[in-house]
Motif scaffolding. Structure first.
Motif, PDB file in Angstrom:
ATOM      1  N   LEU A 237     -33.114  24.727  19.373  1.00 18.13           N
ATOM      2  CA  LEU A 237     -34.462  24.802  19.936  1.00 18.13           C
ATOM      3  C   LEU A 237     -34.452  24.430  21.414  1.00 18.13           C
ATOM      4  CD1 LEU A 237     -37.541  25.051  19.735  1.00 18.13           C
ATOM      5  CD2 LEU A 237     -37.601  22.682  18.940  1.00 18.13           C
ATOM      6  N   MET A 238     -33.742  23.354  21.751  1.00 23.40           N
ATOM      7  CA  MET A 238     -33.678  22.954  23.156  1.00 23.40           C
ATOM      8  C   MET A 238     -32.979  24.006  24.012  1.00 23.40           C
ATOM      9  SD  MET A 238     -33.044  18.818  23.118  1.00 23.40           S
ATOM     10  CE  MET A 238     -31.682  18.802  21.938  1.00 23.40           C
ATOM     11  N   ALA A 239     -31.970  24.669  23.440  1.00 20.94           N
ATOM     12  CA  ALA A 239     -31.286  25.736  24.172  1.00 20.94           C
ATOM     13  C   ALA A 239     -32.232  26.906  24.423  1.00 20.94           C
ATOM     14  CB  ALA A 239     -30.065  26.196  23.380  1.00 20.94           C
ATOM     15  N   VAL A 240     -33.005  27.268  23.408  1.00 24.26           N
ATOM     16  CA  VAL A 240     -33.979  28.348  23.570  1.00 24.26           C
ATOM     17  C   VAL A 240     -35.020  27.968  24.615  1.00 24.26           C
ATOM     18  CG1 VAL A 240     -35.827  29.636  22.410  1.00 24.26           C
ATOM     19  CG2 VAL A 240     -33.625  29.302  21.262  1.00 24.26           C
TER      20      VAL A 240
ATOM     21  N   GLU B 241     -28.515  37.515  25.366  1.00 19.67           N
ATOM     22  CA  GLU B 241     -27.814  38.630  24.745  1.00 19.67           C
ATOM     23  C   GLU B 241     -28.244  38.814  23.288  1.00 19.67           C
ATOM     24  OE1 GLU B 241     -23.747  37.596  25.291  1.00 19.67           O
ATOM     25  OE2 GLU B 241     -23.753  37.995  27.451  1.00 19.67           O
ATOM     26  N   GLN B 242     -28.755  37.732  22.684  1.00 18.24           N
ATOM     27  CA  GLN B 242     -29.196  37.794  21.299  1.00 18.24           C
ATOM     28  C   GLN B 242     -30.723  37.852  21.170  1.00 18.24           C
ATOM     29  OE1 GLN B 242     -26.975  35.169  18.532  1.00 18.24           O
ATOM     30  NE2 GLN B 242     -25.872  34.445  20.330  1.00 18.24           N
ATOM     31  N   LEU B 243     -31.432  37.189  22.093  1.00 19.69           N
ATOM     32  CA  LEU B 243     -32.887  37.118  21.994  1.00 19.69           C
ATOM     33  C   LEU B 243     -33.600  38.098  22.911  1.00 19.69           C
ATOM     34  CD1 LEU B 243     -31.945  34.368  20.758  1.00 19.69           C
ATOM     35  CD2 LEU B 243     -34.017  33.375  21.692  1.00 19.69           C
ATOM     36  N   GLY B 244     -32.887  38.636  23.895  1.00 18.65           N
ATOM     37  CA  GLY B 244     -33.514  39.482  24.893  1.00 18.65           C
ATOM     38  C   GLY B 244     -34.004  38.669  26.071  1.00 18.65           C
ATOM     39  N   CYS B 245     -34.631  39.366  27.015  1.00 19.82           N
ATOM     40  CA  CYS B 245     -35.117  38.698  28.233  1.00 19.82           C
ATOM     41  C   CYS B 245     -36.606  38.895  28.468  1.00 19.82           C
ATOM     42  CB  CYS B 245     -34.360  39.232  29.467  1.00 19.82           C
ATOM     43  SG  CYS B 245     -32.619  38.823  29.493  1.00 19.82           S
ATOM     44  N   THR B 246     -37.243  39.661  27.610  1.00 23.69           N
ATOM     45  CA  THR B 246     -38.670  39.921  27.814  1.00 23.69           C
ATOM     46  C   THR B 246     -39.517  39.079  26.878  1.00 23.69           C
ATOM     47  OG1 THR B 246     -38.809  41.692  26.162  1.00 23.69           O
ATOM     48  CG2 THR B 246     -38.072  42.301  28.384  1.00 23.69           C
ATOM     49  N   ARG B 247     -40.770  38.904  27.258  1.00 25.09           N
ATOM     50  CA  ARG B 247     -41.691  38.138  26.412  1.00 25.09           C
ATOM     51  C   ARG B 247     -41.816  38.783  25.031  1.00 25.09           C
ATOM     52  NH1 ARG B 247     -45.696  34.275  26.827  1.00 25.09           N
ATOM     53  NH2 ARG B 247     -45.125  33.976  29.006  1.00 25.09           N
ATOM     54  N   GLN B 248     -41.820  40.100  24.987  1.00 24.90           N
ATOM     55  CA  GLN B 248     -41.979  40.795  23.717  1.00 24.90           C
ATOM     56  C   GLN B 248     -40.798  40.548  22.772  1.00 24.90           C
ATOM     57  OE1 GLN B 248     -42.604  45.022  24.073  1.00 24.90           O
ATOM     58  NE2 GLN B 248     -42.539  45.379  21.882  1.00 24.90           N
ATOM     59  N   THR B 249     -39.578  40.705  23.283  1.00 25.84           N
ATOM     60  CA  THR B 249     -38.410  40.546  22.403  1.00 25.84           C
ATOM     61  C   THR B 249     -38.222  39.089  21.988  1.00 25.84           C
ATOM     62  OG1 THR B 249     -36.940  40.339  24.331  1.00 25.84           O
ATOM     63  CG2 THR B 249     -37.227  42.540  23.377  1.00 25.84           C
ATOM     64  N   ILE B 250     -38.422  38.173  22.926  1.00 34.50           N
ATOM     65  CA  ILE B 250     -38.254  36.751  22.604  1.00 34.50           C
ATOM     66  C   ILE B 250     -39.342  36.300  21.632  1.00 34.50           C
ATOM     67  CG2 ILE B 250     -38.268  34.403  23.527  1.00 34.50           C
ATOM     68  CD1 ILE B 250     -37.048  35.541  26.105  1.00 34.50           C
ATOM     69  N   SER B 251     -40.574  36.720  21.855  1.00 40.80           N
ATOM     70  CA  SER B 251     -41.671  36.346  20.954  1.00 40.80           C
ATOM     71  C   SER B 251     -41.428  36.873  19.549  1.00 40.80           C
ATOM     72  CB  SER B 251     -42.999  36.892  21.485  1.00 40.80           C
ATOM     73  OG  SER B 251     -43.343  36.291  22.708  1.00 40.80           O
ATOM     74  N   SER B 252     -40.893  38.071  19.454  1.00 43.16           N
ATOM     75  CA  SER B 252     -40.591  38.653  18.147  1.00 43.16           C
ATOM     76  C   SER B 252     -39.559  37.800  17.411  1.00 43.16           C
ATOM     77  CB  SER B 252     -40.076  40.080  18.316  1.00 43.16           C
ATOM     78  OG  SER B 252     -39.721  40.628  17.066  1.00 43.16           O
ATOM     79  N   TRP B 253     -38.533  37.350  18.135  1.00 44.24           N
ATOM     80  CA  TRP B 253     -37.511  36.487  17.514  1.00 44.24           C
ATOM     81  C   TRP B 253     -38.110  35.146  17.098  1.00 44.24           C
ATOM     82  CZ3 TRP B 253     -35.299  31.730  18.089  1.00 44.24           C
ATOM     83  CH2 TRP B 253     -34.106  31.496  17.400  1.00 44.24           C
ATOM     84  N   LEU B 254     -38.904  34.554  17.972  1.00 40.96           N
ATOM     85  CA  LEU B 254     -39.484  33.246  17.694  1.00 40.96           C
ATOM     86  C   LEU B 254     -40.365  33.269  16.441  1.00 40.96           C
ATOM     87  CD1 LEU B 254     -40.489  32.128  21.308  1.00 40.96           C
ATOM     88  CD2 LEU B 254     -38.593  31.247  19.931  1.00 40.96           C
ATOM     89  N   LYS B 255     -41.096  34.343  16.234  1.00 45.60           N
ATOM     90  CA  LYS B 255     -42.001  34.428  15.088  1.00 45.60           C
ATOM     91  C   LYS B 255     -41.248  34.447  13.761  1.00 45.60           C
ATOM     92  CE  LYS B 255     -45.719  36.822  17.550  1.00 45.60           C
ATOM     93  NZ  LYS B 255     -46.446  38.109  17.730  1.00 45.60           N
TER      94      LYS B 255
ATOM     95  N   ALA C 141     -37.909  33.246  13.407  1.00 47.50           N
ATOM     96  CA  ALA C 141     -36.783  32.311  13.383  1.00 47.50           C
ATOM     97  C   ALA C 141     -37.015  31.143  12.430  1.00 47.50           C
ATOM     98  CB  ALA C 141     -36.527  31.783  14.790  1.00 47.50           C
ATOM     99  N   LYS C 142     -35.976  30.812  11.696  1.00 48.91           N
ATOM    100  CA  LYS C 142     -35.964  29.669  10.792  1.00 48.91           C
ATOM    101  C   LYS C 142     -35.022  28.602  11.353  1.00 48.91           C
ATOM    102  CE  LYS C 142     -36.929  32.522   6.734  1.00 48.91           C
ATOM    103  NZ  LYS C 142     -36.471  32.942   5.386  1.00 48.91           N
ATOM    104  N   PRO C 143     -35.063  27.390  10.800  1.00 45.88           N
ATOM    105  CA  PRO C 143     -34.173  26.336  11.305  1.00 45.88           C
ATOM    106  C   PRO C 143     -32.708  26.756  11.414  1.00 45.88           C
ATOM    107  CG  PRO C 143     -35.771  25.390   9.811  1.00 45.88           C
ATOM    108  CD  PRO C 143     -35.993  26.872   9.769  1.00 45.88           C
ATOM    109  N   ALA C 144     -32.211  27.482  10.406  1.00 43.60           N
ATOM    110  CA  ALA C 144     -30.806  27.909  10.437  1.00 43.60           C
ATOM    111  C   ALA C 144     -30.530  28.857  11.600  1.00 43.60           C
ATOM    112  CB  ALA C 144     -30.439  28.581   9.121  1.00 43.60           C
ATOM    113  N   ASP C 145     -31.542  29.646  11.999  1.00 43.81           N
ATOM    114  CA  ASP C 145     -31.365  30.562  13.128  1.00 43.81           C
ATOM    115  C   ASP C 145     -31.197  29.790  14.428  1.00 43.81           C
ATOM    116  OD1 ASP C 145     -31.689  32.906  11.513  1.00 43.81           O
ATOM    117  OD2 ASP C 145     -33.853  32.554  11.523  1.00 43.81           O
ATOM    118  N   TYR C 146     -31.982  28.736  14.589  1.00 41.22           N
ATOM    119  CA  TYR C 146     -31.820  27.879  15.766  1.00 41.22           C
ATOM    120  C   TYR C 146     -30.480  27.151  15.722  1.00 41.22           C
ATOM    121  CZ  TYR C 146     -36.755  28.392  17.134  1.00 41.22           C
ATOM    122  OH  TYR C 146     -37.967  28.885  17.551  1.00 41.22           O
ATOM    123  N   ALA C 147     -30.134  26.622  14.552  1.00 36.39           N
ATOM    124  CA  ALA C 147     -28.886  25.860  14.406  1.00 36.39           C
ATOM    125  C   ALA C 147     -27.668  26.712  14.720  1.00 36.39           C
ATOM    126  CB  ALA C 147     -28.786  25.295  12.987  1.00 36.39           C
ATOM    127  N   ALA C 148     -27.778  28.021  14.526  1.00 37.38           N
ATOM    128  CA  ALA C 148     -26.649  28.915  14.788  1.00 37.38           C
ATOM    129  C   ALA C 148     -26.237  28.908  16.259  1.00 37.38           C
ATOM    130  CB  ALA C 148     -26.997  30.334  14.348  1.00 37.38           C
TER     131      ALA C 148
END
Length: 303
Positions: free
Chosen positions: A160-163, A186-200, A202-209
């Motif tokens: 989470l802190m890295a994100v 490279e995994q989340l993208g650089c735009t608000r749209q792509t990052i927001s889509s991932w954030l919606k 994402a589960k704890p294990a996704d952050y832990a990865a």
């Protein structure tokens, strides 16, 4: 039917392990399956617990009515979830043990880490939780309230802190600037749209990865260093909260224990004790205690 076996089960977000032991002969049977976190996915956990139970029973020829069982599973501290699991095992799969105790995998880890002797255990995995076992066999959990409000010191919080570092770069510079945030983009993208889509989603294990990436960059990236500095402070706070005023030995366990320990202050590192056993070991210790209690007194103790 006579009680002849003890079954230890350790279930977490990644896998479930089972170890069945016949008390008279010492014959041991083992099985493994997928995730068994009843707090994350009760139905999936149930399916995998049933799978390993049937596996060891088939190997040994044991019937559930001959088995004293202790399950240490993620989410097992919730009485309602534990009760649901017990009922579903009986009603859906017709598995009814001679005795069944369901507890948190933090508790079974606590018993396993010092082979049942008093200690403080700090479990650093996807989440983070402390546990204390005193000389009177009283247990106490510290932190581990869940990813959204707590679990500081766990891999999900590192991710989470890295994100958050990436989000800061996007807000300020419109693009990632550090080695860490470039790799994340490279995994989340650089735009608000792509990052927001991932954030919606994402589960704890996704952050832990993302935590291995952060550790791999700790010597080459200031953003990674910043994240790990906060992580280290969180682990120190968790250790201090968990041991309180007790002189008990402190043991670090979990997937992040080995990489986190060198980051701690040297004086604190020197106070740590080695781990002697894992959560499955602790479940087995408790199961044997329940077994002897049934044989001698007729009533199992609560963990």
């Amino acid at each position: 039917m006579a009680v002849r076996y003890v079954l230890a089960i350790d279930g977490g977000g990644t896998k479930v392990l089972a170890e069945l032991k016949e008390q008279a002969s010492g014959a041991t049977f083992r099985a493994q399956a997928g995730s068994a976190s009843i707090s994350n996915d009760l139905d999936l956990a149930l399916e995998n617990i049933v799978k390993v139970t049937r596996d060891v029973c088939q190997q040994s020829g044991a019937e559930p009515s001959e088995i004293v069982t202790v399950m240490g599973v993620a989410g097992g501290s919730s009485q309602s979830l534990a009760e649901q699991l017990t009922v579903m095992l009986k009603l859906i799969y017709e598995i009814e043990f001679a005795s069944l105790q369901i507890t948190s995998d933090a508790i079974t880890s606590l018993y396993g880490a010092n082979l049942g002797d008093p200690c403080v255990v700090i479990a650093l995995g996807t989440g983070a939780v402390g546990a204390r076992l005193n000389a009177q066999k009283q247990t106490k959990l510290v932190s581990g309230w869940g990813f959204t409000v707590d679990d500081f010191g766990g891999g999900a919080r590192i991710g989470l802190m890295a994100v958050q570092q990436l989000l800061n770069d996007i807000d300020i510079y419109d693009l990632p600037k550090s080695r860490l945030t470039i790799r994340l983009s490279e995994q989340l993208g650089c735009t608000r749209q792509t990052i927001s889509s991932w954030l919606k989603q994402a589960k704890p294990a996704d952050y832990a990865a993302f935590s291995p990436l952060v550790f791999s960059l700790q010597n080459d990236c200031e953003a990674a260093k910043t994240v790990l500095t906060e992580h280290t402070q969180s682990v120190v706070r968790l250790i201090n909260k968990s041991r309180g005023n007790s002189p008990l030995p402190v043991i670090l366990i979990g997937g992040l224990a080995k990489v986190s320990q060198p980051l701690l202050p040297l004086a604190l590192q020197n106070e740590l004790s080695p781990c002697k056993g894992d959560s499955l070991t602790g479940a087995a210790i408790l199961a044997v205690k329940h077994y002897h209690d049934i044989i001698e007194k007729g009533q199992p103790n609560e963990p």
